[in-house]
Design a protein around this motif. Structure first.
Motif, PDB file in Angstrom:
ATOM      1  N   MET A  41      29.874  46.033  85.807  1.00 19.24           N
ATOM      2  CA  MET A  41      30.944  45.340  86.528  1.00 19.24           C
ATOM      3  C   MET A  41      30.363  44.292  87.484  1.00 19.24           C
ATOM      4  SD  MET A  41      33.684  46.946  89.237  1.00 19.24           S
ATOM      5  CE  MET A  41      32.314  47.303  90.355  1.00 19.24           C
ATOM      6  N   ARG A  42      29.301  44.641  88.181  1.00 18.40           N
ATOM      7  CA  ARG A  42      28.711  43.712  89.144  1.00 18.40           C
ATOM      8  C   ARG A  42      28.114  42.496  88.437  1.00 18.40           C
ATOM      9  NH1 ARG A  42      25.090  46.777  93.493  1.00 18.40           N
ATOM     10  NH2 ARG A  42      24.968  44.620  94.255  1.00 18.40           N
ATOM     11  N   TYR A  43      27.477  42.727  87.309  1.00 17.82           N
ATOM     12  CA  TYR A  43      26.918  41.601  86.554  1.00 17.82           C
ATOM     13  C   TYR A  43      28.028  40.708  85.993  1.00 17.82           C
ATOM     14  CZ  TYR A  43      21.926  42.706  86.620  1.00 17.82           C
ATOM     15  OH  TYR A  43      20.620  42.884  87.008  1.00 17.82           O
ATOM     16  N   SER A  44      29.135  41.310  85.605  1.00 16.45           N
ATOM     17  CA  SER A  44      30.227  40.519  85.019  1.00 16.45           C
ATOM     18  C   SER A  44      30.772  39.507  86.014  1.00 16.45           C
ATOM     19  CB  SER A  44      31.340  41.435  84.527  1.00 16.45           C
ATOM     20  OG  SER A  44      32.026  42.040  85.623  1.00 16.45           O
ATOM     21  N   LYS A  45      30.646  39.795  87.304  1.00  9.54           N
ATOM     22  CA  LYS A  45      31.156  38.890  88.327  1.00  9.54           C
ATOM     23  C   LYS A  45      30.385  37.572  88.373  1.00  9.54           C
ATOM     24  CE  LYS A  45      33.115  42.456  91.338  1.00  9.54           C
ATOM     25  NZ  LYS A  45      33.055  43.124  92.673  1.00  9.54           N
TER      26      LYS A  45
END
Length: 416
Positions: A12-16
């Motif tokens: 999720m953090r990388y997707s940001k």
């Protein structure tokens, strides 16, 4: 939290920042490292009992090195059980396996002397890369392919030709392309009287070797330079300029060894330039400390820079071989650390928003480019890495070393 739960949070953090971790993992799984057999026995091999020569040195006396083909293969198996992904093994000609009292000199080596290696690789679904061995031999003391002594030079030409036949055999057996890399230690300790003639002889020798018919769909030939060596501090016949031009003119690869340049050179910076003129490149990944010392690869800036250039330029354009040999530590640990660390560097590269970086650079928005680059360093890449390890059925980062030490206790320590 479980490994999967931590991964989902990291995802999720990388997707940001526009990074798809599933795609990164998928791309990493396609990359094969070529595991160098010579870490396991300190570059000794099985065809001679003399000392290492040609400017090659191993330092340290950690016990339990492999001394037989069976021990070396067992140690390779153990290491590969700790490294995620499917890879290759990399052999030197000096690792020929002779049976029933047979022995053949280097110019008389045949595919049959590598039959056990081919069987080992096929059983495990591994490819094999290959290297002629132009060092640690009575006929290598005064030059090899550049030797002024014509008989010596012809001997080493025959060795190169034999290695082409062996490489083709290994490719046929494994069903994977065999990258055959030519490196020679030829050079001089002090200022040469003639720089040109040895290079003319090297060129003629390479021409004769490559005139040997071989299947170019099965064997990818590379030539490897070096800036200097122990005992060859003032002049190296096979310089980078020599091989870069020879490779370009003769449609073979120019192999870049990260330890074979001046310590202040950024080796990663060379790749994008060379790939404008070569379809593919070969690499030996090492860690030089003050000189070509072949320290174990760690997850440092040099490794990350190199991995990012590999990914940005297309990992399918590279043959990536590992090349280090530390005799001061447990050799399974050395192999495993180096391979896992470079795979981490490649994963780190896969987790970069490359298109965003390009967009910012083209817009000359260097403020955001720097800030985003630094922000990424704080993202939980380790959670993605552990998930990749778990998916591949190998130990997590915090667990593999214990397994390695158990192998030392139960297997290595029992060796004579």
């Amino acid at each position: 939290m479980t490994v999967k739960e931590r991964y989902e949070e990291a995802k999720m953090r990388y997707s940001k920042i526009g990074v798809d971790t599933e795609k990164a993992i998928s791309e990493l799984s396609k990359i094969k490292l070529s595991m160098h057999c010579w870490q396991g026995d300190d570059v000794i091999g099985f065809d001679q009992k003399g000392p290492l020569t040609g400017g090659i040195q191993t330092t340290g006396n950690y016990p339990y090195k492999a001394t037989t083909p069976e021990e070396l293969m067992a140690d390779i198996d153990k290491t590969l059980s700790l490294v995620p992904g499917k890879h290759k093994i990399n052999l030197h000609a000096s690792y020929a396996i002779f049976e029933d009292g047979e022995w053949a000199d280097r110019d008389a080596l045949e595919p049959k002397h590598f039959k056990k290696w081919a069987e080992f690789a096929k059983e495990r679904g591994l490819g094999i890369d290959f290297n002629p061995t132009y060092f640690s031999h009575p006929k290598s003391d005064n030059g090899t392919l550049s030797a002024a002594d014509e008989d010596v030079r012809k001997f080493w030409i025959r060795h190169g030709q034999a290695c082409l036949r062996i490489s083709e055999y290994l490719a046929s057996e494994t069903g994977q392309v065999c990258m055959m890399n030519i490196w020679i230690p030829d050079g001089l300790k002090d200022v040469p009287g003639d720089r040109k003639a040895p290079r003319e002889r090297l060129k003629a020798s390479l021409d004769e070797i490559l005139a040997t018919p071989y299947d170019k769909n099965k064997v990818a030939v590379a030539v490897e330079s070096k800036v200097f060596g122990i005992g060859a501090e003032s002049y190296t016949v096979g310089s980078h300029e020599f091989y870069m031009n020879y490779a370009a003119k003769n449609n073979v690869m120019c192999l870049i060894d990260t330890g074979h340049f001046h310590p202040t050179e950024n080796v990663a910076d060379k790749l994008s330039s060379m790939l404008l003129f070569y379809d593919k490149m070969a690499l030996h990944v090492s860690r030089p400390v003050r000189w070509d010392s072949d320290h174990v690869v760690i997850f440092n800036d040099d490794a990350r820079d190199l991995a990012q250039e590999i990914v940005r330029n297309g990992a399918d354009r590279f043959y990536i071989g590992m090349d280090y040999f530390d005799a001061s530590i447990n050799r399974i640990s050395a192999w495993t650390n180096g391979m896992r660390n470079f795979l981490k560097a490649l994963l780190y590269a896969e987790l970069q928003p490359m298109e965003k970086f390009t967009e910012l650079q083209n817009a000359q928005n260097f403020t955001e480019l720097m800030s985003l680059t630094e922000q990424i360093k704080m993202l939980p890449m380790g959670d993605v890495w552990n998930y990749y390890c778990e998916k591949n059925g190998v130990a997590l980062e915090e667990d593999w070393f214990k397994d390695c030490m158990e192998y030392e206790k139960n297997v290595l320590s029992k060796r004579a």
